[in-house]
Design an enzyme around this catalytic site. Structure first.
Site, PDB file in Angstrom:
ATOM      1  N   VAL A  71      33.540  48.501 -10.008  1.00  0.00           N
ATOM      2  CA  VAL A  71      32.434  47.599  -9.656  1.00  0.00           C
ATOM      3  C   VAL A  71      31.698  48.014  -8.379  1.00  0.00           C
ATOM      4  O   VAL A  71      30.616  47.501  -8.099  1.00  0.00           O
ATOM      5  CB  VAL A  71      32.891  46.121  -9.520  1.00  0.00           C
ATOM      6  N   SER A  94      39.255  32.359  -3.026  1.00  0.00           N
ATOM      7  CA  SER A  94      40.652  32.332  -2.584  1.00  0.00           C
ATOM      8  C   SER A  94      40.814  31.110  -1.696  1.00  0.00           C
ATOM      9  O   SER A  94      39.827  30.456  -1.344  1.00  0.00           O
ATOM     10  CB  SER A  94      40.910  33.615  -1.787  1.00  0.00           C
ATOM     11  N   GLY A 136      37.780  43.223 -13.091  1.00  0.00           N
ATOM     12  CA  GLY A 136      39.196  43.148 -12.721  1.00  0.00           C
ATOM     13  C   GLY A 136      40.000  42.607 -13.887  1.00  0.00           C
ATOM     14  O   GLY A 136      41.038  41.966 -13.722  1.00  0.00           O
ATOM     15  N   TYR A 153      39.497  40.412   4.304  1.00  0.00           N
ATOM     16  CA  TYR A 153      39.702  39.656   3.056  1.00  0.00           C
ATOM     17  C   TYR A 153      39.137  38.245   3.204  1.00  0.00           C
ATOM     18  O   TYR A 153      38.395  37.772   2.331  1.00  0.00           O
ATOM     19  CB  TYR A 153      41.197  39.597   2.720  1.00  0.00           C
ATOM     20  N   LYS A 172      36.054  36.510   1.168  1.00  0.00           N
ATOM     21  CA  LYS A 172      36.241  35.341   0.298  1.00  0.00           C
ATOM     22  C   LYS A 172      35.417  34.135   0.768  1.00  0.00           C
ATOM     23  O   LYS A 172      35.052  33.278  -0.032  1.00  0.00           O
ATOM     24  CB  LYS A 172      37.729  34.999   0.184  1.00  0.00           C
ATOM     25  N   ILE A 179      49.106  33.077  -6.274  1.00  0.00           N
ATOM     26  CA  ILE A 179      49.310  33.235  -7.723  1.00  0.00           C
ATOM     27  C   ILE A 179      50.135  34.501  -7.978  1.00  0.00           C
ATOM     28  O   ILE A 179      49.877  35.543  -7.360  1.00  0.00           O
ATOM     29  CB  ILE A 179      47.947  33.360  -8.452  1.00  0.00           C
TER      30      ILE A 179
HETATM   31  P1  NAD Z   1      45.157  42.043  -9.354  1.00  0.00           P
HETATM   32  O1  NAD Z   1      45.395  43.101  -8.355  1.00  0.00           O
HETATM   33  O2  NAD Z   1      46.015  41.992 -10.560  1.00  0.00           O
HETATM   34  O3  NAD Z   1      43.642  42.045  -9.846  1.00  0.00           O
HETATM   35  C1  NAD Z   1      42.604  42.646  -9.161  1.00  0.00           C
HETATM   36  C2  NAD Z   1      41.921  43.589 -10.107  1.00  0.00           C
HETATM   37  O4  NAD Z   1      40.772  44.148  -9.493  1.00  0.00           O
HETATM   38  C3  NAD Z   1      42.836  44.754 -10.537  1.00  0.00           C
HETATM   39  O5  NAD Z   1      42.798  44.879 -11.937  1.00  0.00           O
HETATM   40  C4  NAD Z   1      42.198  45.941  -9.867  1.00  0.00           C
HETATM   41  O6  NAD Z   1      42.392  47.148 -10.566  1.00  0.00           O
HETATM   42  C5  NAD Z   1      40.737  45.501  -9.860  1.00  0.00           C
HETATM   43  N1  NAD Z   1      39.921  46.309  -8.959  1.00  0.00           N
HETATM   44  C6  NAD Z   1      40.198  46.736  -7.712  1.00  0.00           C
HETATM   45  N2  NAD Z   1      39.213  47.527  -7.279  1.00  0.00           N
HETATM   46  C7  NAD Z   1      38.298  47.607  -8.276  1.00  0.00           C
HETATM   47  C8  NAD Z   1      37.078  48.289  -8.442  1.00  0.00           C
HETATM   48  N3  NAD Z   1      36.564  49.076  -7.481  1.00  0.00           N
HETATM   49  N4  NAD Z   1      36.403  48.128  -9.602  1.00  0.00           N
HETATM   50  C9  NAD Z   1      36.891  47.358 -10.583  1.00  0.00           C
HETATM   51  N5  NAD Z   1      38.061  46.700 -10.500  1.00  0.00           N
HETATM   52  C10 NAD Z   1      38.747  46.838  -9.347  1.00  0.00           C
HETATM   53  O7  NAD Z   1      45.280  40.694  -8.554  1.00  0.00           O
HETATM   54  P2  NAD Z   1      44.762  39.233  -8.941  1.00  0.00           P
HETATM   55  O8  NAD Z   1      45.616  38.321  -8.168  1.00  0.00           O
HETATM   56  O9  NAD Z   1      44.609  39.044 -10.382  1.00  0.00           O
HETATM   57  O10 NAD Z   1      43.319  39.238  -8.265  1.00  0.00           O
HETATM   58  C11 NAD Z   1      42.151  38.821  -8.970  1.00  0.00           C
HETATM   59  C12 NAD Z   1      41.238  38.105  -8.007  1.00  0.00           C
HETATM   60  O11 NAD Z   1      41.870  36.906  -7.578  1.00  0.00           O
HETATM   61  C13 NAD Z   1      40.909  38.903  -6.753  1.00  0.00           C
HETATM   62  O12 NAD Z   1      39.546  38.721  -6.451  1.00  0.00           O
HETATM   63  C14 NAD Z   1      41.784  38.254  -5.709  1.00  0.00           C
HETATM   64  O13 NAD Z   1      41.258  38.398  -4.427  1.00  0.00           O
HETATM   65  C15 NAD Z   1      41.768  36.825  -6.186  1.00  0.00           C
HETATM   66  N6  NAD Z   1      42.861  36.002  -5.680  1.00  0.00           N
HETATM   67  C16 NAD Z   1      44.166  36.270  -5.982  1.00  0.00           C
HETATM   68  C17 NAD Z   1      45.141  35.448  -5.472  1.00  0.00           C
HETATM   69  C18 NAD Z   1      46.606  35.652  -5.754  1.00  0.00           C
HETATM   70  O14 NAD Z   1      47.436  34.968  -5.133  1.00  0.00           O
HETATM   71  N7  NAD Z   1      46.981  36.523  -6.667  1.00  0.00           N
HETATM   72  C19 NAD Z   1      44.809  34.365  -4.666  1.00  0.00           C
HETATM   73  C20 NAD Z   1      43.473  34.137  -4.392  1.00  0.00           C
HETATM   74  C21 NAD Z   1      42.507  34.944  -4.902  1.00  0.00           C
END
Ligand code: NAD
Length: 246
Positions: A64, A143, A13, A156, A160, A189
């Site tokens: 992935v 998360s 990601g 989700y 998590k 975030i």
């Molecule tokens: P984001 O959407 O920018 O990042 C997620 C990434 O995962 C993207 O680049 C997307 O293309 C990639 N992805 C999705 N399906 C995929 C696949 N099959 N193979 C490879 N990559 C794939 O959002 P983010 O906020 O940066 O999320 C990153 C992580 O942080 C995630 O696991 C998310 O659940 C977690 N998270 C985010 C927040 C928030 O508030 N943004 C809070 C808690 C946890």
């Protein structure tokens, strides 16, 4: 103190949001970074930005949820950098807060394929390399949903919670063989994932604001560094205190 000189780090990601911020901060700390993701254009942009600042990076096109693609990413990393020191499982998708009743079986399967199976497959392929050298560091991105209900819908939050199970089991099974595993639990975030979600949700955060991807990256740097050597099997919150009252 938190330097990662010459450590080889794969970040799934890695082409946006938290993964992108981690890739860039790891490179700043001296790591050789594999930006693993699906979007080639974004991946190459990040590699270029890292290289322009004197860092070392490689884009690896990886879905992935595909075992073949995962194996390809690991092979590409080994062919280019020769080893793997750090794996960050950051790839993830959200479920738009759907309840059990609202989510279809296909949607459920897709989310679990990315959020859980993806981390499982990446870990399965990276671990043997780490075990051979007797050292490795795995960070799983959880998360608030690792601890409480509400930050997502049923699938989700299930995913998590479960990813922290992977963290704990890795520490349990491989800790004495030099493997460290921890969960990073971000709060709300500002990334593409949270774009468009109403600010109303932010009013309860003790920090009084949403977090930045760089604030999660800073924790990922610390946890991957030798300074965090005694932190093992832990889930560490970086949520501005949001979960204290939820
Ligand atoms: P984001 O959407 O920018 O990042 C997620 C990434 O995962 C993207 O680049 C997307 O293309 C990639 N992805 C999705 N399906 C995929 C696949 N099959 N193979 C490879 N990559 C794939 O959002 P983010 O906020 O940066 O999320 C990153 C992580 O942080 C995630 O696991 C998310 O659940 C977690 N998270 C985010 C927040 C928030 O508030 N943004 C809070 C808690 C946890």
């Amino acid at each position: 103190m938190f330097e990662l000189t010459d450590r080889v780090a794969i970040i799934t990601g890695g082409t946006s949001g938290i993964g992108e911020a981690i890739a860039k901060m790891y490179a700043q700390q001296g790591a050789k970074v594999v930006v693993s993701g699906r979007n080639e254009e974004e991946g190459q942009r990040i590699v270029k930005e890292i290289e322009e600042k004197g860092g070392t990076a490689l884009f690896s096109q990886t879905d992935v949820s595909s075992y073949e693609k995962v194996k390809g990413c690991i092979q590409q990393t080994l062919d280019t950098f020769g080893t793997i020191d750090i794996l960050v499982n950051s790839a993830g998708i959200h479920d738009e807060y759907k309840t059990v009743l609202e989510m279809s079986e296909d949607e459920y399967d897709k989310l679990m394929d990315v959020n859980l199976k993806g981390a499982f497959l990446m870990t399965k392929e990276a671990l043997p390399v780490m075990l051979e050298k007797g050292k490795g560091n795995i960070l799983n991105v959880g998360s608030q949903g690792t601890f409480v209900a509400g930050p997502g819908g049923a699938a989700y939050v299930m995913s998590k919670h479960a990813i922290d199970g992977l963290t704990k089991q890795l520490a349990y099974d491989f800790g004495q063989k030099g493997i460290k595993a921890n969960t990073i639990a971000p709060g709300f975030i500002e990334t593409p994932m949270t774009e468009g979600i109403e600010d109303e949700r932010l009013k309860d955060i003790p920090a009084g604001r949403a977090g930045k991807a760089e604030e999660i990256a800073a924790l990922a740097v610390f946890l991957a560094s030798d300074a965090a050597d005694y932190i093992q099997g832990a889930a560490i919150k970086a949520d501005g205190g949001w979960t204290v009252g939820r």
